[in-house]
Design an enzyme around this catalytic site. Structure first.
Site, PDB file in Angstrom:
ATOM      1  N   ARG A  67       0.824  -1.215   0.000  1.00  0.00           N
ATOM      2  CA  ARG A  67       0.000   0.000   0.000  1.00  0.00           C
ATOM      3  C   ARG A  67       0.858   1.265   0.000  1.00  0.00           C
ATOM      4  O   ARG A  67       0.331   2.371  -0.124  1.00  0.00           O
ATOM      5  CB  ARG A  67      -0.905   0.016   1.231  1.00  0.00           C
ATOM      6  N   LYS A  77      13.959  -7.380   5.122  1.00  0.00           N
ATOM      7  CA  LYS A  77      14.162  -6.455   6.239  1.00  0.00           C
ATOM      8  C   LYS A  77      15.382  -6.817   7.080  1.00  0.00           C
ATOM      9  O   LYS A  77      16.038  -5.939   7.640  1.00  0.00           O
ATOM     10  CB  LYS A  77      12.912  -6.405   7.112  1.00  0.00           C
ATOM     11  N   GLY A  83       1.961 -14.009  18.467  1.00  0.00           N
ATOM     12  CA  GLY A  83       2.924 -14.126  17.371  1.00  0.00           C
ATOM     13  C   GLY A  83       4.330 -13.800  17.823  1.00  0.00           C
ATOM     14  O   GLY A  83       4.531 -13.059  18.797  1.00  0.00           O
ATOM     15  N   ALA A  84       5.321 -14.343  17.106  1.00  0.00           N
ATOM     16  CA  ALA A  84       6.713 -14.119  17.485  1.00  0.00           C
ATOM     17  C   ALA A  84       7.599 -13.899  16.266  1.00  0.00           C
ATOM     18  O   ALA A  84       8.786 -14.208  16.283  1.00  0.00           O
ATOM     19  CB  ALA A  84       7.236 -15.309  18.303  1.00  0.00           C
ATOM     20  N   ALA A 128       7.075  -8.841  12.907  1.00  0.00           N
ATOM     21  CA  ALA A 128       6.140  -7.812  13.373  1.00  0.00           C
ATOM     22  C   ALA A 128       6.074  -7.788  14.888  1.00  0.00           C
ATOM     23  O   ALA A 128       6.025  -6.719  15.512  1.00  0.00           O
ATOM     24  CB  ALA A 128       4.753  -8.058  12.781  1.00  0.00           C
ATOM     25  N   THR A 183       4.545 -21.769  17.894  1.00  0.00           N
ATOM     26  CA  THR A 183       5.811 -22.454  18.148  1.00  0.00           C
ATOM     27  C   THR A 183       6.492 -21.773  19.325  1.00  0.00           C
ATOM     28  O   THR A 183       7.021 -20.662  19.198  1.00  0.00           O
ATOM     29  CB  THR A 183       6.725 -22.400  16.903  1.00  0.00           C
ATOM     30  N   LEU A 228      -2.784  -6.381  13.353  1.00  0.00           N
ATOM     31  CA  LEU A 228      -1.877  -5.844  12.344  1.00  0.00           C
ATOM     32  C   LEU A 228      -2.256  -6.278  10.934  1.00  0.00           C
ATOM     33  O   LEU A 228      -1.778  -5.700   9.957  1.00  0.00           O
ATOM     34  CB  LEU A 228      -0.435  -6.259  12.652  1.00  0.00           C
TER      35      LEU A 228
END
Length: 277
Positions: free
Chosen positions: A20, A70, A133-134, A137, A159, A222
């Site tokens: 975007r 990244k 989440g890990a 982000a 995990t 997110l």
């Protein structure tokens, strides 16, 4: 002026067509009547370093970095900010006039700013934050929450070993919770963040019980495709304050735009409308 080069910027990734960012930057350049061009660039990894080092010679003042590069660009940059080092990834490169490539990460800034805009009464001191989440982000989210002063961050991931690695990197403020206990962790939290891809288009649903949510809890997803995920819809039914992922995407672009084009843009409804058009 005829002797002044038009500043160029863009986003590098593979794939990158779904980004975007070209809409965001294009809207700001037009709205602010500034010279400049922002382009998406799908680059294969074998060419990444050569392309990045060539761009300044072509008039580029900087680029955003998307997945999966990244982490890779950290080894290409000459200078790296402390926050990019802490996160272990960069989403913004600034091409300095002295020829050096400066790597930064503005995702944490974008995350906190998007919350403050959607939930002005939110404070890091309000209490525990739960992060689902890990991945990359989640690293940005945890870094920004720690920096803001959140007293405790409960981290859960499908995990567990990946969550444990983040705990090692960010210290005692982070406590790992088994994925099957994610619903219990949410009970009483002041902030809940989905930093996974679950719930996005083409991905499995996020199957975490949300009945522990309370009115006034800030819930952030997110994922921004779809914009109103099932998580956010359910959170609204509990009376929560919801924050979609598009806000973070727009807010994290603000510092880069200011550095590259010399003016600070406004994160407003016309910007959102231009991105969603």
């Amino acid at each position: 002026m005829t002797d002044q080069r038009i500043p160029l910027a863009g986003v590098i990734g593979s794939p990158v067509a779904q980004s975007r960012l070209p809409r965001i930057f294009g809207h700001w350049l037009k709205a602010m009547h500034l010279p400049g061009v922002y382009v998406p660039m799908d680059i294969v990894q074998a060419d990444l370093a050569q392309v990045i080092r060539t761009l300044p010679k072509m008039g580029f003042v900087g680029v955003n970095i998307a997945a999966p590069y990244k982490e890779t660009v950290m080894s290409i940059a000459d200078l790296i900010t402390d926050r990019a080092t802490l996160i272990g990834a960069a989403n913004t490169l600034i091409f300095r006039k002295d020829g050096k490539i400066h790597a930064d990460n503005t995702e944490g800034y974008g995350f906190i700013e998007s919350i403050r805009r959607a939930a002005p009464d939110w404070s890091a001191r309000n209490g525990t934050a739960v992060v689902l989440g890990a991945g990359a982000a989640a690293r940005s989210v945890i870094a920004s929450l720690s920096d803001a002063g959140v007293p405790e961050i409960l981290l859960t991931n499908r995990t567990r070993v990946r969550a444990e690695k983040l705990k090692e990197d960010f210290g005692q403020r982070v406590r790992v919770v088994d994925w099957v206990q994610a619903g219990n962790a949410i009970d009483g939290a002041a902030l809940v963040v989905n930093a996974t891809v679950l719930g996005g288009v083409g991905k499995p649903e996020l199957r975490v019980p949300l009945d522990g949510l309370r009115p006034g809890t800030v819930v952030v997803d997110l994922v921004y495709t779809p914009l109103r995920t099932h998580m956010l819809q359910e959170a609204e039914q509990f009376g929560c304050i919801t924050v979609d992922g598009l806000g973070m995407t727009i807010c994290q672009a603000v510092p880069a735009f200011e550095r590259w084009f010399g003016e600070r843009p406004t994160m407003d409804e016309p910007t959102r409308a231009a991105v969603l058009a």
